[in-house]
Scaffold this motif. Structure first.
Motif, PDB file in Angstrom:
ATOM      1  N   LEU B 213       0.834  -1.197   0.000  1.00 10.79           N
ATOM      2  CA  LEU B 213       0.000   0.000   0.000  1.00 10.79           C
ATOM      3  C   LEU B 213       0.871   1.250   0.000  1.00 10.79           C
ATOM      4  O   LEU B 213       0.575   2.240  -0.660  1.00 10.79           O
ATOM      5  N   LYS B 214       1.960   1.176   0.764  1.00 12.75           N
ATOM      6  CA  LYS B 214       2.854   2.333   0.900  1.00 12.75           C
ATOM      7  C   LYS B 214       4.314   1.861   0.816  1.00 12.75           C
ATOM      8  O   LYS B 214       5.007   1.694   1.835  1.00 12.75           O
ATOM      9  N   PRO B 215       4.786   1.656  -0.404  1.00 15.14           N
ATOM     10  CA  PRO B 215       6.100   1.012  -0.576  1.00 15.14           C
ATOM     11  C   PRO B 215       7.302   1.778  -0.007  1.00 15.14           C
ATOM     12  O   PRO B 215       8.324   1.174   0.289  1.00 15.14           O
ATOM     13  N   SER B 216       7.166   3.099   0.130  1.00 16.16           N
ATOM     14  CA  SER B 216       8.314   3.849   0.644  1.00 16.16           C
ATOM     15  C   SER B 216       8.228   4.091   2.146  1.00 16.16           C
ATOM     16  O   SER B 216       9.123   4.702   2.735  1.00 16.16           O
ATOM     17  N   MET B 217       7.138   3.645   2.726  1.00 13.43           N
ATOM     18  CA  MET B 217       6.977   3.860   4.169  1.00 13.43           C
ATOM     19  C   MET B 217       7.205   2.576   4.973  1.00 13.43           C
ATOM     20  O   MET B 217       7.701   2.616   6.083  1.00 13.43           O
ATOM     21  N   PHE B 218       6.817   1.455   4.378  1.00 16.98           N
ATOM     22  CA  PHE B 218       6.837   0.214   5.155  1.00 16.98           C
ATOM     23  C   PHE B 218       7.690  -0.871   4.507  1.00 16.98           C
ATOM     24  O   PHE B 218       7.425  -1.283   3.376  1.00 16.98           O
ATOM     25  N   PRO B 219       8.713  -1.321   5.223  1.00 17.58           N
ATOM     26  CA  PRO B 219       9.559  -2.389   4.675  1.00 17.58           C
ATOM     27  C   PRO B 219       8.902  -3.759   4.817  1.00 17.58           C
ATOM     28  O   PRO B 219       8.043  -3.960   5.677  1.00 17.58           O
ATOM     29  N   ILE B 220       9.322  -4.668   3.956  1.00 20.79           N
ATOM     30  CA  ILE B 220       8.853  -6.055   4.063  1.00 20.79           C
ATOM     31  C   ILE B 220       9.836  -6.776   4.980  1.00 20.79           C
ATOM     32  O   ILE B 220      11.025  -6.870   4.660  1.00 20.79           O
ATOM     33  N   LEU B 221       9.336  -7.251   6.107  1.00 20.69           N
ATOM     34  CA  LEU B 221      10.232  -7.974   7.021  1.00 20.69           C
ATOM     35  C   LEU B 221       9.982  -9.460   6.845  1.00 20.69           C
ATOM     36  O   LEU B 221       9.117 -10.030   7.490  1.00 20.69           O
ATOM     37  N   HIS B 222      10.718 -10.046   5.949  1.00 20.38           N
ATOM     38  CA  HIS B 222      10.460 -11.456   5.672  1.00 20.38           C
ATOM     39  C   HIS B 222      11.724 -12.132   5.164  1.00 20.38           C
ATOM     40  O   HIS B 222      12.432 -11.581   4.335  1.00 20.38           O
ATOM     41  N   GLY B 223      11.961 -13.314   5.684  1.00 20.09           N
ATOM     42  CA  GLY B 223      13.028 -14.151   5.124  1.00 20.09           C
ATOM     43  C   GLY B 223      14.322 -14.126   5.907  1.00 20.09           C
ATOM     44  O   GLY B 223      14.640 -13.153   6.584  1.00 20.09           O
ATOM     45  N   ASN B 224      15.029 -15.258   5.809  1.00 21.02           N
ATOM     46  CA  ASN B 224      16.305 -15.382   6.526  1.00 21.02           C
ATOM     47  C   ASN B 224      17.331 -14.397   6.004  1.00 21.02           C
ATOM     48  O   ASN B 224      18.109 -13.840   6.765  1.00 21.02           O
ATOM     49  N   PHE B 226      16.824 -11.534   4.786  1.00 22.30           N
ATOM     50  CA  PHE B 226      16.533 -10.187   5.256  1.00 22.30           C
ATOM     51  C   PHE B 226      17.047 -10.014   6.689  1.00 22.30           C
ATOM     52  O   PHE B 226      17.639  -8.989   7.026  1.00 22.30           O
ATOM     53  N   SER B 227      16.846 -11.042   7.513  1.00 25.85           N
ATOM     54  CA  SER B 227      17.368 -10.974   8.887  1.00 25.85           C
ATOM     55  C   SER B 227      18.884 -10.844   8.869  1.00 25.85           C
ATOM     56  O   SER B 227      19.471 -10.068   9.625  1.00 25.85           O
ATOM     57  N   LYS B 228      19.515 -11.645   7.985  1.00 27.35           N
ATOM     58  CA  LYS B 228      20.980 -11.582   7.892  1.00 27.35           C
ATOM     59  C   LYS B 228      21.431 -10.195   7.457  1.00 27.35           C
ATOM     60  O   LYS B 228      22.400  -9.649   7.985  1.00 27.35           O
ATOM     61  N   LEU B 229      20.699  -9.649   6.501  1.00 26.96           N
ATOM     62  CA  LEU B 229      21.069  -8.329   5.986  1.00 26.96           C
ATOM     63  C   LEU B 229      21.045  -7.292   7.113  1.00 26.96           C
ATOM     64  O   LEU B 229      21.971  -6.497   7.266  1.00 26.96           O
ATOM     65  N   LEU B 230      19.994  -7.345   7.916  1.00 28.66           N
ATOM     66  CA  LEU B 230      19.879  -6.381   9.008  1.00 28.66           C
ATOM     67  C   LEU B 230      21.029  -6.548   9.999  1.00 28.66           C
ATOM     68  O   LEU B 230      21.554  -5.586  10.551  1.00 28.66           O
ATOM     69  N   LYS B 231      21.435  -7.803  10.172  1.00 25.12           N
ATOM     70  CA  LYS B 231      22.537  -8.083  11.088  1.00 25.12           C
ATOM     71  C   LYS B 231      23.848  -7.513  10.531  1.00 25.12           C
ATOM     72  O   LYS B 231      24.625  -6.885  11.235  1.00 25.12           O
ATOM     73  N   TYR B 232      24.058  -7.721   9.249  1.00 24.51           N
ATOM     74  CA  TYR B 232      25.277  -7.180   8.627  1.00 24.51           C
ATOM     75  C   TYR B 232      25.299  -5.656   8.674  1.00 24.51           C
ATOM     76  O   TYR B 232      26.344  -5.046   8.745  1.00 24.51           O
ATOM     77  N   LEU B 233      24.109  -5.067   8.601  1.00 23.75           N
ATOM     78  CA  LEU B 233      24.052  -3.603   8.636  1.00 23.75           C
ATOM     79  C   LEU B 233      24.125  -3.088  10.067  1.00 23.75           C
ATOM     80  O   LEU B 233      24.083  -1.890  10.305  1.00 23.75           O
ATOM     81  N   SER B 273      18.471  -8.039  -0.367  1.00 26.18           N
ATOM     82  CA  SER B 273      18.755  -9.121   0.588  1.00 26.18           C
ATOM     83  C   SER B 273      18.940 -10.462  -0.117  1.00 26.18           C
ATOM     84  O   SER B 273      19.610 -11.356   0.385  1.00 26.18           O
ATOM     85  N   LYS B 274      18.376 -10.591  -1.320  1.00 25.85           N
ATOM     86  CA  LYS B 274      18.527 -11.853  -2.059  1.00 25.85           C
ATOM     87  C   LYS B 274      19.979 -12.095  -2.445  1.00 25.85           C
ATOM     88  O   LYS B 274      20.381 -13.216  -2.713  1.00 25.85           O
ATOM     89  N   LYS B 275      20.753 -11.026  -2.477  1.00 25.07           N
ATOM     90  CA  LYS B 275      22.165 -11.178  -2.842  1.00 25.07           C
ATOM     91  C   LYS B 275      22.928 -12.012  -1.820  1.00 25.07           C
ATOM     92  O   LYS B 275      24.002 -12.507  -2.104  1.00 25.07           O
ATOM     93  N   LEU B 276      22.377 -12.113  -0.617  1.00 27.03           N
ATOM     94  CA  LEU B 276      23.086 -12.876   0.405  1.00 27.03           C
ATOM     95  C   LEU B 276      23.028 -14.376   0.136  1.00 27.03           C
ATOM     96  O   LEU B 276      23.708 -15.149   0.797  1.00 27.03           O
ATOM     97  N   ASP B 277      22.230 -14.776  -0.835  1.00 27.33           N
ATOM     98  CA  ASP B 277      22.273 -16.181  -1.254  1.00 27.33           C
ATOM     99  C   ASP B 277      23.644 -16.505  -1.825  1.00 27.33           C
ATOM    100  O   ASP B 277      24.155 -17.608  -1.665  1.00 27.33           O
TER     101      ASP B 277
END
Lengths: 141, 621
Positions: B213-224, B226-233, B273-277
């Motif tokens: 609904l609001k692509p620039s306001m709300f991130p999609i929090l899904h997937g391993n 994505f969790s890894k990405l947040l950890k690296y950041l 985040s898919k790049k972390l594959d």
């Protein structure tokens, strides 16, 4: 075995090596090499393993002493629970007359808590020119 | 070693795995010339700090790009559904409506989705519109697919009895926010509602709904990943699966995005985040220049300061787009590139100030009525321009390709064509493209869902740009910054920054580390000016000795700095100053001010013609 590294991977590794050598953390690890090897290499020579004490083994596993690897001492209690078994297994591990794959397999199976990271670190210390350290995708971030 | 895909194939037997690994480590040791102790330290650096840096840098360089078609459909469908609920009385909304909203997000089969939507309280008119969306996908008219979550992902911890009330609340929230502007007020409203209303569903589901609904306001929090990405950041988010924490986590992510990133649409973050594959790509992309995902981007501009390999990279892009791979050997690459040019599947043009619509699309040009006859009259005929001709060839290839039947969302490399525009910002875009700028938009291409053709002013022919034409352009940011670029062009192109890569230049030329030399000068230029005016690595890549380095400085670097700083010697002095004293330089000397007819002349600055090794080293040491 024959492994060939592509030019791309080699270039990448060379680039990373240069970058790593600018990192203070890595500089410290590299600089501590001689000190650590001088201190522990004699202890882990095959001929000297029989004299290995629990304290010396436990000390080596601590980062403050090995200056390189964190987490090796996670299962130190389990590994040193049976020192006789530990010593005989390390003797097997460092026995150059035997096939590497077999002695690595058998010694890690024989000592509960001694995984490939610990076993390979000991091999490396015993013969740093010949043995590298088990290295997977170690994410310590 | 796993990152580099060098991990032994092994049998699960750790003894054999170690023995094989040890052989590989010894080969690497010999190749890169370090001992095994150091090599282990390098691995540690590689898989931690280096990877972390690449991830952060990669993400920070990402810019908003066209969201893939399948997600655009999802976005459109979900927005249609929620808009439809504006006219549904709140009291009649029940669990069937909740299922409708949620199932739009899933990859459930077509008939099941139709059944669920049919049972909802939406009006017949809206239902029909939704069916049309879904049918387009189902009937193969639309290449995207609807649904990112599996049905198993739809976990709702709520009793069946309470679901109607819950459906009412969540849909009411969506209806409330759908027409709101993207601003902090929206964020606060959702924050208030989200804790009360949505804690019964998993955060990934909430995040998908809110994101679409609001692509620039709300991130999609899904997937391993994505969790890894947040950890690296190094983002200290808490339990990303908890919807109670969703807003707090979103705020943390938003702060990072707003402080460090160029993109706004959080889809970019999820896609990244898919790049972390395959994290190795984060290291290799630097050299390969193009990722597969970029193949879906029809129009791309490589931008950066001079000497960063933009034009050179267009070769790699063209090969990757057409052949799907790029040979390692440069001569092989060039050979293949020239073949493709000969086959007219690649066209290379350079824009300049007098380049116009007539050359590019079509125009009236004079021709002799009879070339053999000296007295032949001049007549005027309409002739196709280079881009129109190219598009027509590409369209013919596309129409004659067997792949054109039963098309799917796969890239058929065999029918791709690449049009390369060097120095795109030196041309007058409005004058060259005219009204056709709209036609290059991916969604307006022939074969795309909103396919568009226009009547050309001279020939009155219908013309469109086929979707197998890829435009790869280069832009020198020292000539004109991205901000100054024609807005119409900016909207229709993806951008890939090409930065100076000091790791590609020799590190030891008679004791001079050219990488450090380049980095030092560039950081000083950035202090004084900006990164758009940095010095590219290509000037230094082939330098083999001090004499060649002197030549590069004399013929390239000094003139470039004079141009950048308009002969302001104070600034040039700073860029070339000694590391230990910013007011002194081995590169520049000041001539004595002489007196002419009693007037004191202005002192002049001159550059040293020849420099020794120490002069260069002093710049960065």
């Amino acid at each position: 075995m024959s492994v060939s590294l592509s030019d791309g991977i080699l270039d990448l590794l060379k680039g990373i090596t240069l970058e790593a050598k600018e990192s203070e953390e890595i500089i410290e690890i590299i600089q501590s090499k001689d000190e650590v090897l001088n201190r522990y290499s004699p202890i882990f020579q095959n001929k000297n393993i029989e004299n290995l004490s629990r304290d010396k083994f436990s000390d080596f596993l601590k980062f403050e002493n090995n200056k390189h690897w964190t987490g090796l001492n996670r299962s130190v209690g389990t590994m040193t629970a049976d020192m006789k078994n530990l010593i005989s297994s390390l003797k097997l591990l460092t026995d150059e007359s035997k096939d590497l794959a077999t002695r690595f397999q058998e010694s890690t199976e024989a000592v509960k808590g001694m995984g490939p990271a610990v076993a390979s670190a000991i091999l490396h210390i015993s013969n740093p020119e010949k043995y590298g350290v088990w290295t997977g995708y170690r994410n310590r971030v | 070693m796993k990152i580099l895909e060098l991990w032994p194939s092994g049998t699960g037997d750790i003894g054999k795995t170690y023995a094989e690994m040890n052989d590989i480590l010894n080969i690497i040791k010999n190749e890169i010339g370090v001992d095994l102790w150091t090599l282990d330290a390098i691995w540690h650096y590689f898989t931690n700090k280096a990877l972390q840096n690449r991830i952060a840098n990669g993400l920070q360089n990402e810019i908003d790009y066209s969201v893939p078609k399948e997600h655009r459909i999802l976005h459109d469908t979900l927005n249609l559904v929620i808009s439809g609920y504006k006219n549904v009385p709140e009291e009649s909304i029940d669990e069937r409506d909740l299922r409708t909203v949620l199932y739009i997000l899933t990859d459930a089969n077509h008939s099941k989705k139709i059944d669920i939507i049919d049972g909802s309280n939406l009006s017949a008119e809206i239902k029909n519109e939704i069916y049309q969306h879904l049918n387009r996908v189902h009937n193969g008219n639309e290449s995207g697919k609807i649904g990112l979550l599996s049905e198993q992902d739809l976990k709702i911890n709520i009793s069946k009895d309470a679901q109607s009330d819950f459906a009412n609340k969540i849909i009411k929230l969506c209806v409330k926010i759908i027409d709101m502007e993207d601003n902090d007020e929206l964020f606060s409203i959702v924050e208030e509602d989200v804790t009360d209303n949505v804690h019964n569903i998993q955060a990934p589901i909430v995040s998908y709904i809110l994101h679409f609904l609001k692509p620039s306001m709300f991130p999609i929090l899904h997937g391993n990943n994505f969790s890894k990405l947040l950890k690296y950041l190094d983002l200290k988010v808490k339990d990303i699966n908890s919807s109670d924490k969703y807003i707090d986590n979103s705020k943390i992510i938003r702060e990072y995005r707003d402080n460090y990133c160029k993109f706004k649409n959080y889809w970019v973050l999820s896609d990244f985040s898919k790049k972390l594959d395959n994290p190795i790509n984060l290291f290799l992309e630097k050299k390969a220049g193009i990722k597969m995902s970029e193949n879906k981007q029809k129009n791309i501009i490589l931008y950066g300061p001079p000497g960063t390999g933009k034009t050179y990279s267009t070769i790699d892009y063209a090969l990757r787009i057409i052949d799907g791979n790029v040979p390692n050997d440069f001569s092989e690459r060039m050979k293949r590139f020239n073949e493709l040019k000969d086959e007219e599947r690649v066209k290379f043009v350079t824009f300049h100030q007098s380049y116009g619509y007539e050359e590019f699309i079509e125009g009236i040009r004079p021709v002799m009525s009879n070339e053999d006859d000296e007295n032949g009259e001049i007549r005027y005929s309409i002739q196709d321009g280079i881009f129109k001709e190219f598009c027509n060839t590409a369209l013919s290839a596309k129409l004659s390709s067997p792949a054109n039947e039963n098309r799917e969302e796969t890239i058929d490399f065999n029918e791709n064509f690449v049009f390369i525009i060097d120095e795109i910002n030196r041309g007058n875009i409005s004058r060259i493209f005219g009204e056709l700028i709209t036609l290059v938009e991916p969604s307006k291409r022939i074969g795309a869902e909103e396919s568009l053709e226009v009547e050309l002013p001279y020939s009155k022919e219908k013309f469109g740009v086929p979707d197998n034409v890829f435009i790869v352009a280069t832009m020198n940011t020292a000539d004109r910054s991205l901000v100054e670029l024609d807005a119409a062009l900016r909207r229709r192109f993806s951008f890939k920054e090409m930065k100076p890569k000091s790791d590609l230049v020799p590190i030891d030329v008679e004791g001079i580390n050219l990488g450090r030399l380049l980095d030092t000068m560039n950081s000083r230029i950035e202090d004084l000016y900006d990164s758009d005016h940095a010095i590219g690595h290509s000037y230094f890549m082939n330098v083999r000795n001090l004499e060649e380095l002197n030549e590069v400085f004399r013929n390239n670097i000094i003139p470039l700095l004079q141009e950048y700083f308009h002969d302001d010697y104070g600034k040039i002095l700073y860029v070339l100053s000694r590391a230990d004293d910013n007011n002194k330089s081995h590169f520049i000397y000041r001539t004595e001010a002489t007196s002419i007819n009693g007037y004191r002349a202005t002192p002049k600055f001159k550059f040293m013609e020849e420099l020794d090794k120490e002069a260069y080293i002093s710049l960065y040491r």
